[in-house]
Design a protein around this motif. Structure first.
Motif, short mmCIF file in Angstrom:
data_model
loop_
_atom_site.label_atom_id
_atom_site.label_comp_id
_atom_site.label_asym_id
_atom_site.label_seq_id
_atom_site.Cartn_x
_atom_site.Cartn_y
_atom_site.Cartn_z
N LEU A 133 2.38 6.09 -7.61
CA LEU A 133 1.25 5.19 -7.89
C LEU A 133 1.80 3.94 -8.56
O LEU A 133 2.35 4.01 -9.65
N GLU A 134 1.66 2.81 -7.88
CA GLU A 134 2.24 1.56 -8.38
C GLU A 134 1.35 0.89 -9.43
O GLU A 134 1.84 0.25 -10.35
N ASN A 135 0.04 0.98 -9.26
CA ASN A 135 -0.90 0.48 -10.26
C ASN A 135 -2.19 1.29 -10.13
O ASN A 135 -2.15 2.43 -9.68
N ASP A 136 -3.32 0.72 -10.51
CA ASP A 136 -4.57 1.48 -10.50
C ASP A 136 -5.27 1.53 -9.14
O ASP A 136 -6.37 2.07 -9.04
N ILE A 138 -3.12 0.93 -5.76
CA ILE A 138 -2.22 1.07 -4.62
C ILE A 138 -1.01 1.94 -4.98
O ILE A 138 -0.66 2.09 -6.15
N GLY A 139 -0.40 2.48 -3.94
CA GLY A 139 0.80 3.29 -4.12
C GLY A 139 1.46 3.52 -2.77
O GLY A 139 1.12 2.86 -1.78
N TYR A 140 2.39 4.44 -2.75
CA TYR A 140 3.02 4.78 -1.48
C TYR A 140 3.51 6.22 -1.55
O TYR A 140 3.69 6.80 -2.63
N VAL A 148 13.63 11.47 9.10
CA VAL A 148 13.55 10.09 8.63
C VAL A 148 12.62 10.04 7.43
O VAL A 148 11.55 10.64 7.44
N THR A 149 13.04 9.33 6.39
CA THR A 149 12.19 9.14 5.21
C THR A 149 11.76 7.68 5.13
O THR A 149 12.59 6.78 5.08
N LYS A 150 10.45 7.47 5.15
CA LYS A 150 9.90 6.12 5.12
C LYS A 150 8.72 6.07 4.14
O LYS A 150 8.09 7.08 3.84
N LYS A 151 8.42 4.86 3.69
CA LYS A 151 7.28 4.68 2.80
C LYS A 151 5.98 4.56 3.61
O LYS A 151 5.92 3.82 4.60
N LEU A 152 4.98 5.28 3.16
CA LEU A 152 3.64 5.15 3.73
C LEU A 152 2.76 4.51 2.65
O LEU A 152 2.35 5.17 1.69
N PRO A 153 2.48 3.21 2.77
CA PRO A 153 1.63 2.54 1.77
C PRO A 153 0.20 3.09 1.83
O PRO A 153 -0.30 3.45 2.91
N PHE A 154 -0.47 3.13 0.68
CA PHE A 154 -1.86 3.57 0.68
C PHE A 154 -2.63 2.92 -0.46
O PHE A 154 -2.06 2.38 -1.41
N THR A 155 -3.93 2.94 -0.33
CA THR A 155 -4.83 2.55 -1.41
C THR A 155 -5.45 3.83 -1.95
O THR A 155 -5.54 4.84 -1.23
N THR A 168 -2.44 4.29 6.66
CA THR A 168 -2.23 4.37 8.11
C THR A 168 -0.76 4.59 8.40
O THR A 168 0.10 3.80 7.98
N LEU A 169 -0.47 5.67 9.09
CA LEU A 169 0.90 6.04 9.44
C LEU A 169 1.21 5.58 10.86
O LEU A 169 0.46 5.91 11.79
N LYS A 170 2.30 4.83 11.02
CA LYS A 170 2.75 4.42 12.35
C LYS A 170 3.88 5.35 12.78
O LYS A 170 4.95 5.37 12.15
#
Length: 213
Positions: A133-136, A138-140, A148-155, A168-170
């Motif tokens: 959790l990056e702030n209140d 958003i996070g990833y 493969v390890t990748k970041k999945l951004p989220f709200t 949303t995962l691509k």
């Protein structure tokens, strides 16, 4: 005189014994109280493993992008996942999701997703990751899939004891185009729209809700 001295000696000995016993009892009671306090503290902590978590996903088929919804029925918290607040319990929690727990309400579809999608990937019996959790808001998630390890951004939002995550995962970000093509071939006719084109989309919407007890 001797009797008096003896009586005094006995009185002092009894008094000391009673005092020692009282101290021992007091220490024991304090130890029990401390243990009870620790147990109560643990009970009040938020535990992601004990939370009611629903992992929903929406994939898309046909040129018109018709939704196909499903869930993962099981998730294991492998590290961290506890805290004095919901945010503390979520942040840095590590998890694994067995792909065998996928459920779409259609047995044949579940079978095809497992065999022609996940089984085509490398070492993907489990989806694993870590929540940051990056702030209140958003996070990833560091998601490992297809080796493969990748970041999945989220709200995300936190409403009292409920945590909700949307992202949303691509699939191509995890080099899984081969698996996607395999699934589309297995579902070729079912993924045809009115234009006669069979299509399975690259993006998958993720919606996760965890309600803490």
């Amino acid at each position: 005189m001797k009797k008096i001295i003896y009586s005094l000696f006995v009185f002092v000995a009894i008094t000391n014994f009673a005092s020692c016993k009282s101290d021992a009892t007091s220490k024991k009671e304090n130890s029990v109280n401390e243990n009870n306090t620790e147990k109560k503290a643990k009970k009040t902590a938020f535990s992601l493993q004990d939370a009611d978590s629903q992992i929903n996903w929406t994939a898309y088929k046909t040129t018109e992008k018709k939704p196909v919804t499903g869930v993962f029925q099981k998730v294991d918290i492998t590290k961290n996942g506890t805290g004095n607040t919901v945010k503390e319990a979520i942040n840095n929690a590590e998890f694994s999701i067995p792909v065998s727990s996928i459920f779409t309400k259609e047995t044949s579809r579940d079978f095809k997703i497992k065999k022609f999608f996940f089984a085509v990937m490398d070492n993907t019996k489990l989806l694993s990751g870590k929540l940051i959790l990056e702030n209140d808001s958003i996070g990833y998630a560091d998601i490992t899939m297809n080796t493969v390890t990748k970041k999945l951004p989220f709200t995300y939002t936190i409403n009292q004891k409920t945590f909700n995550l949307k992202g949303t995962l691509k699939i191509s970000d995890w080099n899984a185009q081969k698996a996607l093509a395999s699934l589309n071939e297995a579902c070729k006719d079912l993924h045809k729209g009115d234009d006669g084109v069979s299509k399975t989309w690259d993006d998958v919407a993720i919606n996760i809700t965890s309600t803490f007890k």
